[in-house]
Every structure is written in structure tokens, then in C-alpha cells.
Motif scaffolding. Structure first.
Motif, short mmCIF file in Angstrom:
data_model
loop_
_atom_site.label_atom_id
_atom_site.label_comp_id
_atom_site.label_asym_id
_atom_site.label_seq_id
_atom_site.Cartn_x
_atom_site.Cartn_y
_atom_site.Cartn_z
N LEU A 1 0.83 -1.20 0.00
CA LEU A 1 0.00 0.00 0.00
C LEU A 1 0.87 1.25 0.00
CD1 LEU A 1 -2.79 1.42 0.33
CD2 LEU A 1 -2.46 1.19 2.82
N ALA A 2 1.90 1.26 0.83
CA ALA A 2 2.80 2.41 0.89
C ALA A 2 3.52 2.62 -0.44
CB ALA A 2 3.81 2.22 2.02
N ASN A 3 3.80 1.53 -1.12
CA ASN A 3 4.43 1.63 -2.44
C ASN A 3 3.48 2.28 -3.45
OD1 ASN A 3 4.60 -0.19 -5.24
ND2 ASN A 3 6.56 0.64 -4.57
N ARG A 4 2.21 1.84 -3.44
CA ARG A 4 1.23 2.37 -4.40
C ARG A 4 0.91 3.84 -4.14
NH1 ARG A 4 -1.31 -2.53 -3.13
NH2 ARG A 4 -2.90 -1.44 -1.90
N VAL A 5 0.74 4.19 -2.87
CA VAL A 5 0.26 5.53 -2.53
C VAL A 5 1.40 6.52 -2.36
CG1 VAL A 5 -1.05 6.87 -0.84
CG2 VAL A 5 -1.80 4.57 -1.45
N LYS A 6 2.48 6.09 -1.72
CA LYS A 6 3.58 7.00 -1.37
C LYS A 6 4.84 6.78 -2.20
CE LYS A 6 1.58 9.17 2.09
NZ LYS A 6 1.36 10.62 2.08
N GLY A 7 4.85 5.73 -3.01
CA GLY A 7 6.05 5.46 -3.79
C GLY A 7 7.17 4.86 -2.98
N ALA B 1 0.45 -2.17 10.30
CA ALA B 1 -0.63 -1.76 11.20
C ALA B 1 -0.78 -2.73 12.36
CB ALA B 1 -1.94 -1.68 10.42
N CYS B 2 -0.52 -4.01 12.09
CA CYS B 2 -0.60 -5.03 13.14
C CYS B 2 0.31 -4.69 14.32
CB CYS B 2 -0.23 -6.39 12.57
SG CYS B 2 1.31 -6.39 11.59
N HIS B 3 1.52 -4.26 14.03
CA HIS B 3 2.47 -3.94 15.09
C HIS B 3 2.21 -2.56 15.68
CE1 HIS B 3 4.51 -7.56 13.95
NE2 HIS B 3 5.48 -7.34 14.81
N GLU B 4 1.66 -1.64 14.89
CA GLU B 4 1.28 -0.35 15.46
C GLU B 4 0.20 -0.54 16.52
OE1 GLU B 4 2.17 2.82 11.84
OE2 GLU B 4 0.16 1.98 12.04
N ILE B 5 -0.76 -1.39 16.24
CA ILE B 5 -1.81 -1.69 17.23
C ILE B 5 -1.20 -2.34 18.46
CG2 ILE B 5 -3.86 -3.09 17.68
CD1 ILE B 5 -4.63 -2.60 14.71
N ALA C 1 -5.47 -9.49 11.81
CA ALA C 1 -6.79 -9.89 11.32
C ALA C 1 -7.68 -8.67 11.12
CB ALA C 1 -7.43 -10.87 12.29
N PHE C 2 -7.62 -7.72 12.06
CA PHE C 2 -8.44 -6.50 11.94
C PHE C 2 -7.94 -5.63 10.80
CE2 PHE C 2 -9.64 -2.14 13.41
CZ PHE C 2 -11.02 -2.30 13.28
N ALA C 3 -6.62 -5.51 10.65
CA ALA C 3 -6.06 -4.68 9.57
C ALA C 3 -6.43 -5.25 8.20
CB ALA C 3 -4.54 -4.58 9.72
N GLY D 1 6.03 8.21 10.45
CA GLY D 1 6.69 8.01 9.16
C GLY D 1 6.34 6.70 8.50
N ARG D 2 5.75 5.77 9.24
CA ARG D 2 5.35 4.50 8.62
C ARG D 2 3.94 4.62 8.08
NH1 ARG D 2 7.66 -1.01 10.62
NH2 ARG D 2 9.33 0.13 9.60
N TYR D 3 3.74 4.16 6.85
CA TYR D 3 2.44 4.29 6.20
C TYR D 3 1.79 2.92 6.11
CZ TYR D 3 -1.08 6.24 3.04
OH TYR D 3 -2.27 6.68 2.48
N THR D 4 0.63 2.78 6.74
CA THR D 4 -0.12 1.53 6.74
C THR D 4 -1.59 1.84 6.44
OG1 THR D 4 -0.88 1.47 9.05
CG2 THR D 4 1.40 0.83 8.65
N ILE D 5 -2.42 0.84 6.49
CA ILE D 5 -3.84 1.04 6.26
C ILE D 5 -4.43 2.01 7.29
CG2 ILE D 5 -4.54 -0.95 7.66
CD1 ILE D 5 -6.14 0.31 4.35
#
Length: 353
Positions: A183-189, A246-250, A274-276, A325-329
Motif C-alpha cells: 500500500l505504501a508503495n502504491r500511494v507513497k512510492g 498496522a498489526c504492530h502499530e496496534i 486480522a483486523f487490519a 513516518g510508517r504508512y499503513t492502512i
């Protein structure tokens, strides 16, 4: 024809089998890691100390150091005690806290680290990171990869089941972490390291798809190999991106917001994954992940970890602050509390009770 290749920082020895601990001294001598047998062995007062009697005869030249806990102060104290001992290597024998303390101490005094985990609670056993408690809460410190990883499956099988189950959650969460990276690749390059992503993804999928359980030798072999591969993937990429989204951010949010009540790292990461997956619209994959986690006795709802849904909403909303700085869902959706509440209700319906 290209002539450039990359050198992958990985252990010289990865020995995963039943009875591996009994051959530790011979393996280190044969691989020239410690031909003299002069080793500094860090152990806990628990599982590591109980194994000392078994291991000590095969390591006659070793000095033993008991580690009090998993704090930065403990690791610095360990390094100070080992300094000047003219050792060939440091051996960390015990659970994750002991391995991390030994990693940090070995790096501080410039010695290679041999990781001998007594459980499979998370992928830190072979990662280039030492996670230690400090005055500000908990910090991650860059260290060299272990020069050797020795995992005795008989020892793992004797470990508390909860610790082994936690490793399942951490391994499976790779699948969500890679989806966040894409996702970070698609949205943020953001650049994806294809090799690191492949290693982490296959490690997670191997555990996710395996039909066995923690009582099966074959499953424990796959789980141990998956956690080692996850650690090496982080070394290949140069950071934790292949195994942390996102799993580890949670997970980090739970640790910071509820430090006295936080569950095991892998339990929180598995539920977060699972939630992410549900948040990104991968509902079938989310349901399958939740089904597998449940089969292994892992939580998929906050109540199963002792948290209320409201506390979970708070953790999810706070989670992006844990890794600036980390981009996740989570960063992509930028959810507010009411949105999280509605999505969580849909998640509960999707995975069933």
C-alpha cells in the motif's frame, strides 16, 4: 550479464531440530565460532537457568551470567560484566528478553551473538533489533544479526503453550505487514525490497496454511523456520518493514496505553493483523486469518485479551502515533473513533463469535 550481487546478513548456522541443544558446543566448535569454548552465556532465572545443568558439561570453558530482566539497564549491566573476559562469543539462552539483552550486550562489546531461544514467542530471535524497556517505555535498538541460531524443538515443546502460540500470531502478521508495505508503495512510492518481502510473506503463509498444531513436530519446525526467516527479512531490508505494519502499530499502542495489562506481543499482533486485513477490504483473508488464530487458541477480539471494545478503539486510533513516518492502512484511512467503532462491528460480524 550483471556482475553485482548483494551480501545478505544472515546467521552462519541455523540448527533447528530435536536435541540440538545437546550439540551446541560441537556446533560452535565445528563452525569456528568458538573453537576454544571460551563463551559468555547469558541466562534468565527461569528456563535458561534450568537448562544450565544440562548444557554446562558441553561448555566447560563458559562463564555464566544471570540476567535480571529485559531492560536497557539490564543489558548495559550484562555488557559491563562480560567486558574484558576475552570471550569468543556471547550465547543468549532463554526467552525473548534474555535474547534481546544478550544481543545488545554482544553488540556493545563487539562480540558475535549465538541465539538459543527456549520458546518461539516472536520473530526477534533472529532479527537485527533488540527490544528493551527503558525510562521512556520501550525502545528498539539496532544490533547485528546473530551469528548462529540453535533451536531445540524438544525444548520448545516443553515451553508454556502460550509462548509458542504467540509466535504463531507474530509470524502470521507478516501477511498483513506486507500488504501495508505494498500500500505504501502504491500511494507513497515507498520502495519495496522484493527479496525481503518474499521471505517475510512466505514465512507468514507457511504458518497460516499449515494444518498442524503446536504439539506437532512438523508444525514447530515450520514455525521456527518462519520466525528465523522473518528476522533475516528485516536484515535484508534494513528495517522492520517486512514484518511490521498496522498489526504492530496496534500492538505498540496496547503496550503504551495499557503497559500493566498488555498481552503477549504475538497475541496482540495476530489480532491486529486480522483486523487490519478487514480494514483494507480483504474480508475473506481476514476471516481465514481469524479462523487460523482461533484454531491455535489465539485471540481475535479484544475481550479475549482482557480489553473492552472501547479500549480497542482507543488503541487503534492511537496506533499511528507509535511509528511516525510508517504508512499503513491505519494512516491511509485516518479513522476517527466513530468510524473505528462501526468497522469493528462489521469485523465482529464477519469473523463470527
Amino acid at each position: 550479464m550483471p556482475v553485482l550481487t548483494r551480501l545478505i546478513p544472515s546467521p552462519v548456522v541455523v540448527d533447528i531440530r530435536a536435541g540440538a541443544l545437546d550439540d551446541l558446543g560441537c556446533v560452535l566448535a565445528d563452525e569456528r565460532i568458538s573453537h576454544s569454548g571460551k563463551l559468555a552465556v547469558a541466562v534468565s532465572g527461569g528456563s535458561g537457568a534450568r537448562l544450565r545443568e544440562r548444557v554446562a558439561p558441553s561448555l566447560p570453558g563458559a562463564d555464566w551470567f544471570e540476567v535480571g530482566g529485559g531492560t536497557l539497564d539490564d543489558a548495559i549491566k550484562l555488557a559491563g560484566a562480560m567486558k574484558g573476559g576475552h570471550y569468543d562469543a556471547v550465547v543468549g539462552l532463554g526467552g525473548g528478553k534474555i535474547i534481546d539483552c544478550a544481543k545488545f550486550a554482544a553488540a556493545r562489546i563487539g562480540l558475535p551473538l549465538v541465539a538459543v531461544p527456549t520458546n518461539l514467542a516472536h520473530d526477534g530471535l533472529c532479527s537485527p533489533v533488540a527490544t528493551l524497556d527503558n525510562d521512556a517505555g520501550r525502545g528498539s535498538y539496532g544490533v547485528p544479526n546473530p551469528i548462529a541460531v540453535v533451536i531445540d524443538l524438544d525444548v520448545i515443546r516443553a515451553a508454556p503453550a502460550r509462548f509458542v502460540r504467540a509466535g504463531i500470531g507474530d509470524a502470521v502478521s507478516n501477511v498483513s505487514a506486507i500488504a501495508d508495505w505494498e500500500l505504501a508503495n502504491r500511494v507513497k512510492g515507498e520502495r519495496i525490497d522484493g527479496l525481503a518481502a518474499a521471505m517475510a510473506r512466505q514465512a507468514g503463509e507457511a504458518v497460516l496454511r499449515h494444518p498442524g498444531g503446536i504439539g506437532d513436530h512438523d508444525f514447530l519446525q515450520v514455525l521456527a523456520e518462519a520466525l528465523v526467516l522473518s528476522g533475516i527479512a528485516m536484515s535484508v531490508s534494513g528495517d522492520s518493514r517486512p514484518s511490521s505494519g498496522a498489526c504492530h502499530e496496534i500492538n505498540h499502542a496496547f503496550d503504551l496505553l495499557f503497559p500493566e495489562r498488555a498481552a503477549a506481543h504475538g497475541e496482540q499482533c495476530g489480532m491486529g493483523a486480522a483486523f487490519a486485513m478487514f480494514l483494507r477490504g480483504a474480508h475473506e483473508e481476514s476471516s481465514h486469518m481469524a479462523e487460523v488464530l482461533r484454531r491455535h487458541g489465539l485471540p481475535v477480539l479484544p475481550e479475549e485479551m482482557g480489553f473492552t471494545p472501547q479500549e480497542f478503539f482507543r488503541a487503534v486510533e492511537f496506533a499511528p502515533r507509535t511509528r511516525p513516518g510508517r504508512y499503513t492502512i491505519l494512516e491511509h484511512l485516518d479513522l476517527e473513533t466513530d468510524q473505528i467503532k462501526d468497522l469493528y462491528a462489521d469485523y465482529v460480524k464477519a469473523i463470527g463469535s
